[in-house]
Design an enzyme around this catalytic site. Structure first.
Site, PDB file in Angstrom:
ATOM      1  N   CYS A 198      25.104  39.865 -12.854  1.00 23.59           N
ATOM      2  CA  CYS A 198      24.632  41.203 -12.514  1.00 23.59           C
ATOM      3  C   CYS A 198      23.109  41.238 -12.524  1.00 23.59           C
ATOM      4  O   CYS A 198      22.476  40.675 -13.408  1.00 23.59           O
ATOM      5  CB  CYS A 198      25.178  42.209 -13.533  1.00 23.59           C
ATOM      6  SG  CYS A 198      24.766  43.922 -13.161  1.00 23.59           S
ATOM      7  N   LEU A 199      22.554  41.915 -11.535  1.00 24.01           N
ATOM      8  CA  LEU A 199      21.092  42.042 -11.446  1.00 24.01           C
ATOM      9  C   LEU A 199      20.517  42.835 -12.614  1.00 24.01           C
ATOM     10  O   LEU A 199      19.336  42.701 -12.924  1.00 24.01           O
ATOM     11  CB  LEU A 199      20.703  42.705 -10.130  1.00 24.01           C
ATOM     12  CG  LEU A 199      21.079  41.941  -8.863  1.00 24.01           C
ATOM     13  CD1 LEU A 199      20.676  42.728  -7.622  1.00 24.01           C
ATOM     14  CD2 LEU A 199      20.453  40.569  -8.851  1.00 24.01           C
ATOM     15  N   HIS A 246      32.858  44.843  -7.831  1.00 23.36           N
ATOM     16  CA  HIS A 246      31.756  44.839  -8.801  1.00 23.36           C
ATOM     17  C   HIS A 246      30.847  46.053  -8.571  1.00 23.36           C
ATOM     18  O   HIS A 246      30.487  46.760  -9.515  1.00 23.36           O
ATOM     19  CB  HIS A 246      30.962  43.529  -8.671  1.00 23.36           C
ATOM     20  CG  HIS A 246      29.801  43.416  -9.600  1.00 23.36           C
ATOM     21  ND1 HIS A 246      29.814  42.580 -10.698  1.00 23.36           N
ATOM     22  CD2 HIS A 246      28.582  44.008  -9.604  1.00 23.36           C
ATOM     23  CE1 HIS A 246      28.643  42.682 -11.333  1.00 23.36           C
ATOM     24  NE2 HIS A 246      27.875  43.532 -10.671  1.00 23.36           N
ATOM     25  N   GLU A 247      30.483  46.287  -7.305  1.00 23.45           N
ATOM     26  CA  GLU A 247      29.550  47.385  -7.012  1.00 23.45           C
ATOM     27  C   GLU A 247      30.200  48.750  -7.190  1.00 23.45           C
ATOM     28  O   GLU A 247      29.564  49.682  -7.697  1.00 23.45           O
ATOM     29  CB  GLU A 247      28.966  47.226  -5.613  1.00 23.45           C
ATOM     30  CG  GLU A 247      28.139  45.961  -5.413  1.00 23.45           C
ATOM     31  CD  GLU A 247      27.063  45.715  -6.462  1.00 23.45           C
ATOM     32  OE1 GLU A 247      26.496  46.685  -7.004  1.00 23.45           O
ATOM     33  OE2 GLU A 247      26.788  44.537  -6.763  1.00 23.45           O
ATOM     34  N   GLN A 269      21.726  51.292 -10.392  1.00 26.07           N
ATOM     35  CA  GLN A 269      20.899  50.175 -10.849  1.00 26.07           C
ATOM     36  C   GLN A 269      19.424  50.356 -10.508  1.00 26.07           C
ATOM     37  O   GLN A 269      18.582  49.620 -11.028  1.00 26.07           O
ATOM     38  CB  GLN A 269      21.398  48.862 -10.249  1.00 26.07           C
ATOM     39  CG  GLN A 269      22.729  48.413 -10.802  1.00 26.07           C
ATOM     40  CD  GLN A 269      23.140  47.115 -10.168  1.00 26.07           C
ATOM     41  OE1 GLN A 269      23.721  47.104  -9.086  1.00 26.07           O
ATOM     42  NE2 GLN A 269      22.826  46.013 -10.838  1.00 26.07           N
ATOM     43  N   HIS A 281      30.113  49.709 -10.718  1.00 26.76           N
ATOM     44  CA  HIS A 281      28.819  50.291 -11.107  1.00 26.76           C
ATOM     45  C   HIS A 281      28.804  51.796 -10.856  1.00 26.76           C
ATOM     46  O   HIS A 281      28.237  52.557 -11.645  1.00 26.76           O
ATOM     47  CB  HIS A 281      27.668  49.651 -10.322  1.00 26.76           C
ATOM     48  CG  HIS A 281      27.085  48.444 -10.961  1.00 26.76           C
ATOM     49  ND1 HIS A 281      26.497  48.452 -12.208  1.00 26.76           N
ATOM     50  CD2 HIS A 281      26.981  47.169 -10.516  1.00 26.76           C
ATOM     51  CE1 HIS A 281      26.062  47.250 -12.505  1.00 26.76           C
ATOM     52  NE2 HIS A 281      26.352  46.434 -11.495  1.00 26.76           N
ATOM     53  N   GLY A 306      24.599  42.187  -4.213  1.00 32.11           N
ATOM     54  CA  GLY A 306      24.871  43.616  -4.131  1.00 32.11           C
ATOM     55  C   GLY A 306      24.041  44.412  -5.117  1.00 32.11           C
ATOM     56  O   GLY A 306      23.560  43.887  -6.121  1.00 32.11           O
TER      57      GLY A 306
END
Length: 172
Positions: A89-90, A131-132, A52, A135, A47
């Site tokens: 996480c990216l 999670h997203e 991000q 963000h 995701g």
């Protein structure tokens, strides 16, 4: 379409709440397409939220194993149950921690045509959604780690979570 650079922990944009998308126009559609390209630019990505890639918009792209899901202005309607498991996480690659999440979520969102829809998810999909959406609210998974245990995925060694939290706060 193009892959975009992923903003790392420490950039203040990751701690700011994203603003709702007011109008779905060509710019928004291009951003969705670029976010999907960024998501698929490397294997193992589940995701990506617009902050991000540097945009404070309430937009998410995800693929938790069943194809691309695009969310515009998502809102959680229901949460039930509990699951505890690893997250990464990216924006902080190479690290993971154990996070408690709801096992089931129901959300409402808009699709790329502006049409409202609801989505229900359990297990991994529910984890990805939470999670997203975090963000979009300026919350990072490290804020929810159980037992202050963060690990370097390559060395399998524990990392000082307080140092990472300090790194993730604006002005540090």
């Amino acid at each position: 379409m193009a892959s975009r650079e992923i903003i790392p922990f420490g950039d203040p944009i990751l701690r700011k709440p994203a603003k709702p998308v007011i109008e779905i126009n060509e710019k928004i559609l291009k951003l969705l397409d670029d976010m999907a390209d960024t998501l698929y630019a490397a294997d193992g990505r589940a995701g990506l939220a617009a902050p991000q890639v540097g945009f404070l918009k309430r937009m998410v792209v995800m693929d938790c194993g069943e194809g691309l899901i695009e969310l515009i202005n998502p809102e959680i309607l229901e949460m039930e149950g509990e699951q505890i498991g690893p997250e990464a996480c990216l924006s902080f690659p190479g690290y993971s921690g154990i996070v408690k999440r709801a096992n089931y979520v129901k959300i409402k969102s808009l699709d790329r045509k502006g049409k409202p829809f609801t989505l229900e998810g359990e297990g991994y999909l529910a984890r990805c959604i939470q999670h997203e959406i975090d963000h979009l609210d300026g919350i990072l998974y490290i804020d929810r780690i159980e037992g202050n245990e963060l690990y370097n995925e390559q060395t399998h060694r524990r990392v000082n979570l307080l140092d990472v939290i300090r790194l993730s706060k604006p002005g540090n």
